[in-house]
Design a protein around this motif. Structure first.
Motif, PDB file in Angstrom:
ATOM      1  N   GLN A   1      45.374  43.718  48.983  1.00  0.00           N
ATOM      2  CA  GLN A   1      44.544  43.684  50.121  1.00  0.00           C
ATOM      3  C   GLN A   1      45.582  44.702  50.796  1.00  0.00           C
ATOM      4  OE1 GLN A   1      43.276  39.989  52.473  1.00  0.00           O
ATOM      5  NE2 GLN A   1      44.437  41.020  54.481  1.00  0.00           N
TER       6      GLN A   1
ATOM      7  N   PHE B   1      40.647  42.837  57.980  1.00  0.00           N
ATOM      8  CA  PHE B   1      39.537  43.913  57.717  1.00  0.00           C
ATOM      9  C   PHE B   1      38.425  43.841  58.936  1.00  0.00           C
ATOM     10  CE2 PHE B   1      40.718  43.599  53.159  1.00  0.00           C
ATOM     11  CZ  PHE B   1      40.078  44.475  52.213  1.00  0.00           C
TER      12      PHE B   1
ATOM     13  N   ASN C   1      37.519  38.018  56.269  1.00  0.00           N
ATOM     14  CA  ASN C   1      38.815  38.503  56.769  1.00  0.00           C
ATOM     15  C   ASN C   1      39.800  39.124  58.322  1.00  0.00           C
ATOM     16  OD1 ASN C   1      41.965  39.878  56.258  1.00  0.00           O
ATOM     17  ND2 ASN C   1      41.561  39.472  53.916  1.00  0.00           N
TER      18      ASN C   1
ATOM     19  N   GLN D   1      30.462  46.823  50.972  1.00  0.00           N
ATOM     20  CA  GLN D   1      31.368  45.734  50.039  1.00  0.00           C
ATOM     21  C   GLN D   1      32.343  45.579  51.417  1.00  0.00           C
ATOM     22  OE1 GLN D   1      33.366  46.297  46.963  1.00  0.00           O
ATOM     23  NE2 GLN D   1      31.697  47.578  45.430  1.00  0.00           N
TER      24      GLN D   1
ATOM     25  N   GLU E   1      33.431  41.828  53.638  1.00  0.00           N
ATOM     26  CA  GLU E   1      35.527  41.237  53.622  1.00  0.00           C
ATOM     27  C   GLU E   1      35.227  40.954  54.734  1.00  0.00           C
ATOM     28  OE1 GLU E   1      37.580  40.451  51.645  1.00  0.00           O
ATOM     29  OE2 GLU E   1      36.023  40.985  49.871  1.00  0.00           O
TER      30      GLU E   1
ATOM     31  N   VAL F   1      36.062  44.291  45.355  1.00  0.00           N
ATOM     32  CA  VAL F   1      36.635  43.985  45.698  1.00  0.00           C
ATOM     33  C   VAL F   1      37.383  42.984  45.361  1.00  0.00           C
ATOM     34  CG1 VAL F   1      39.043  43.840  47.636  1.00  0.00           C
ATOM     35  CG2 VAL F   1      37.070  45.102  47.954  1.00  0.00           C
ATOM     36  N   GLN F   2      37.071  40.965  45.386  1.00  0.00           N
ATOM     37  CA  GLN F   2      37.510  40.026  44.706  1.00  0.00           C
ATOM     38  C   GLN F   2      37.480  40.399  43.736  1.00  0.00           C
ATOM     39  OE1 GLN F   2      38.862  37.731  46.405  1.00  0.00           O
ATOM     40  NE2 GLN F   2      37.691  38.316  48.652  1.00  0.00           N
TER      41      GLN F   2
END
Length: 198
Positions: A56, A119, A116, A108, A112, A29-30
């Motif tokens: 995002q 999330f 976050n 994953q 997150e 994702v990053q």
């Protein structure tokens, strides 16, 4: 100009989310950029941004879609007969394996969620939803297969719910991290575990 149908909009949205999921799975994702998602989708930047304001929002939408997509398949399979704990896990895992994204993307997304808050909220809601569903199915199995009355089945299913959730999480991790993982053996082991514990 002809009006775009709801079905077309939904199809286009799914196309974008499929592209985002493929990029997240491939790069993480990053490390994924919106430009990569645009290329993967084959659509214009305007088409992407018409649905999602940024990466995002795309990642959150992928997580929401995947979290919500398993319940309906399990409900359909359990319509006729109560499912054992192993069969419940098998049904959910089959849904993971039939559809993208792969279990690796779920892992994953959990990562997150650890850092976050957006999330984390979605992950918590997903666990709440799947937990409610699992508890209901476990209670039904306890009544129909073990002869428990409603109160005893409710107590037993509440006790077993975190265990079954852990088995499901462990399954997703092993599908991700162990090449050649034997899913059938895992499911058989879950049912044997519950059989032996009475």
């Amino acid at each position: 100009m002809p009006k775009v149908s709801d079905a077309h909009r939904e199809s286009r949205r799914d196309q974008i989310l499929d592209a985002a999921a493929a990029c997240f799975l491939r790069n993480g994702v990053q490390a994924t950029t919106v430009a990569e998602i645009i290329r993967e989708s084959g659509l214009s930047a305007g088409a992407i941004y018409g649905y999602f304001p940024g990466k995002q929002a795309l990642a959150l939408a992928v997580m929401r879609r995947e979290a919500g997509g398993r319940a309906a398949e399990l409900e359909a399979e359990a319509r006729e007969n109560a499912l054992s704990p192993g069969q419940i896990i098998a049904s959910i895992s089959a849904a993971f394996l039939r559809r993208r994204p792969a279990p690796a993307l779920i892992v994953q997304m959990w990562g997150e969620a650890a850092s976050n808050p957006d999330f984390e909220q979605i992950a918590a809601a997903a666990f709440e939803e799947i937990g409610t569903m699992l508890e209901r199915h476990l209670s039904r199995w306890a009544r129909e297969s073990r002869g428990m009355d409603e109160a005893a089945a409710g107590e037993w299913s509440g006790l077993m719910l975190p265990v079954v959730l852990s088995l499901l999480q462990g399954l997703i991790l092993q599908l991700t991290l162990r090449p050649g993982f034997d899913l059938d053996r895992y499911i058989a082991g879950v049912d044997e575990l519950f059989r032996r514990t009475g």
